[in-house]
Write an enzyme that holds these catalytic residues in place. Structure first.
Site, short mmCIF file in Angstrom:
data_model
loop_
_atom_site.label_atom_id
_atom_site.label_comp_id
_atom_site.label_asym_id
_atom_site.label_seq_id
_atom_site.Cartn_x
_atom_site.Cartn_y
_atom_site.Cartn_z
N TYR A 180 0.86 -1.19 0.00
CA TYR A 180 0.00 0.00 0.00
C TYR A 180 0.89 1.24 0.00
CZ TYR A 180 -2.85 -3.70 2.09
OH TYR A 180 -3.47 -4.90 2.35
N ARG A 181 0.55 2.21 -0.82
CA ARG A 181 1.36 3.42 -0.87
C ARG A 181 1.14 4.24 0.40
NH1 ARG A 181 -1.82 6.89 -5.54
NH2 ARG A 181 -3.14 8.13 -4.14
N TRP A 194 -5.05 2.30 1.92
CA TRP A 194 -5.51 0.96 1.54
C TRP A 194 -7.00 1.01 1.23
CZ3 TRP A 194 -3.41 -1.12 6.77
CH2 TRP A 194 -4.13 -0.58 7.83
N GLY A 199 -6.69 -6.62 2.39
CA GLY A 199 -6.49 -7.35 3.63
C GLY A 199 -6.14 -6.47 4.81
N ASP A 303 -0.81 8.39 -10.69
CA ASP A 303 -0.99 6.97 -10.44
C ASP A 303 -0.84 6.16 -11.72
OD1 ASP A 303 -1.96 4.47 -9.22
OD2 ASP A 303 -2.67 5.79 -7.63
#
Length: 503
Positions: A180-181, A194, A199, A303
């Site tokens: 996750y960034r 996230w 998860g 992105d």
């Protein structure tokens, strides 16, 4: 390729000419992105920027980038020698996901051998891990010491991109690993972006319900070995941990370190012992926020779609301890309009997906996620059609089979006479075998990528399936066209005379 950790992998890449070192100063602000973008488009090597510098600020920590810039390096990271061998990884995963009952002693022996190989790769904990050679606490915790990239001119802040986030839900037997960034917002805090179905977010939500008002423990490993990183983005069966799968890929058991922060140790959070840097901390409570936990406005950032994404609110991760190896290496990347590293990863992982899909749908001949479609937004499927309506069954099967395809907006299904990797063939099939009204399936109000600004509502949108197969009775009442094919004997005669024709 077998290797122990990231450093061993880099040493082997350097020996075969797949890694270069850049010794002139390069800024983590924009310049590294431009260098890596040019290298990736030229299918160039991975690089280590040995002297990161941003104006007057210099860093002691080198930056590794473009590690997964070619499909071959992804394959090497997954323990294979070539892209073709990744089909074997997919076959292994399909066998682990849904093992078939043995039909005799020989098959029983193969099943036992596979089970033993998985068991032998159970991770092991080590007492003096390399990732804890240096420990920073209190005021020494300062993320500005790490040369985190600012990738694009409109980015809100530096962005951690290859952080392996380790969490555990209150009712979970195994840890979750996710990439996750993380937007750096001050010396000891990042915003953990996230999405709700991932998860880490699910673990956090379950923790907030089970233990409201209590900090949520998190560890982030930077510079983990490639097999562990790739295991976190591969559809590993629920019965197998990502660490165990990484051991299978790497050819050696994954060594783990217990986190030093007491609450993280109590939560049994374990990180790769050979990781370059580990961030330990919590998402802290905030009674003023509707969720009960600290949140901040994240973004915008360029992105993998090729656009800057919208801002949104995500949890704040407070870093309380940093552990690292001596002379640590910071592993980084950028995301942007394809091709970028996620697109290259998509090309490689595509080969893993094919056997998984074929195990569930034997009629599928090939499957392809074109990188131009942001790696997952469009899927092409070729199939051995057996009855009217068969293509639509395959569409819905793909959408529902793996979590990775939840955000696939477009699926095009063709017959197995069409080469999915050749856009000319695919466009020919669409334009000659499709009636838009009859052969287009629209599905509304489905989960969609949060970053997809084309959808009418954030996170909720539509999907389109296109049946570009030859139509069977029941699908059309007209005589269907027969493809033009030259007589084989004529082709053979012309082959034989070809060299003499232009003398």
């Amino acid at each position: 390729m077998q290797y122990r950790d990231l450093r061993d992998f880099l040493a082997q890449l350097e020996r075969i000419g797949e890694l270069r070192r850049i010794r002139v100063p390069v800024s983590p602000r924009l310049e590294m992105t431009e260098v890596c973008d040019r290298l990736l488009r030229a299918e160039g090597p991975a690089v280590v920027f040995e002297r990161p510098a941003d104006g007057a600020q210099t860093y002691d920590m080198p930056v590794l980038a473009n590690l997964f810039g070619t499909p071959r390096r992804v394959a090497l990271g997954m323990g294979a020698e070539s892209l073709d061998e990744l089909r074997d990884v997919g076959r292994l995963l399909s066998a682990l996901k849904e093992p078939e009952p043995p039909r005799g002693l020989r098959e029983a022996g193969k099943l036992w051998t596979m089970a033993k190989a998985v068991w032998d790769m159970a991770p092991r904990k080590v007492s003096s891990p390399a990732c804890q050679e240096i420990v920073l606490e209190g005021d020494d915790v300062d993320l500005s010491r790490i040369p985190v990239q600012t990738c694009w001119p409109g980015d809100a802040a530096p962005l951690v991109t290859w952080g392996l986030v380790v969490t555990r839900g209150p009712h979970k037997k195994r840890q979750n690993l996710g990439i996750y960034r993380q937007q750096v917002i001050n010396r000891n805090q990042v915003i953990m972006r996230w999405l709700a179905h991932r998860g880490g977010a699910l673990d956090f939500r379950e923790h907030a319900i089970a233990h409201p008002g209590q900090p949520f423990p998190i560890a982030v490993a930077l510079g983990a070995d490639p097999a562990t990183i790739l295991g976190a983005v591969t559809p590993v069966p629920d019965t197998l941990s990502e660490y165990q799968f990484a051991g299978l890929l790497r050819g050696s058991r994954t060594e783990l370190a217990q986190c030093l922060t007491p609450s993280l140790a109590q939560a049994q959070l374990q990180v790769p012992a050979g990781a370059e840097i580990v961030l330990e901390g919590h998402i802290q409570p905030d009674p003023a926020h509707p969720s009960g936990y600290q949140h901040a406005l994240e973004g915008p950032f360029g992105d993998h779609t090729g656009y800057y994404n919208e801002q949104d609110w995500f949890p704040v991760f407070t870093v309380e301890r940093i552990t690292m190896r001596r002379d640590p290496i910071y592993h980084s990347t950028y995301t942007g309009k394809p091709p970028d590293e996620p697109a290259v990863l998509g090309v490689a992982l595509n080969e893993v997906f094919v056997p998984l899909l074929q195990k569930q749908f034997p009629e599928i001949a090939d499957f392809y996620l074109p990188p131009e479609g942001c790696s997952y937004r469009m899927a092409l499927v070729s199939m051995k059609k057996q009855y009217a309506g068969h293509a639509k069954r395959v569409m819905f099967g793909v959408w529902s089979f793996l979590r990775q395809f939840m955000y696939t907006k477009f699926i095009v299904v063709v017959d197995d006479d069409v080469d999915l990797r050749d856009w000319k063939e695919v466009i020919w099939a669409i334009t000659t075998r499709v009636d838009p009204a009859r052969d287009t399936v629209m599905v509304e109000n489905t989960p969609i990528d949060y970053l997809d600004f084309a959808s009418p509502v954030s996170g909720l949108g539509s999907k389109m399936g296109i049946d570009a197969t030859n139509k069977w009775p029941g699908e059309t009442t007209r005589e269907w066209g027969q493809p033009i094919v030259m007589d084989a004997a004529v082709k053979s005669r012309v082959d034989a005379m070809w060299e003499t024709l232009f003398q």
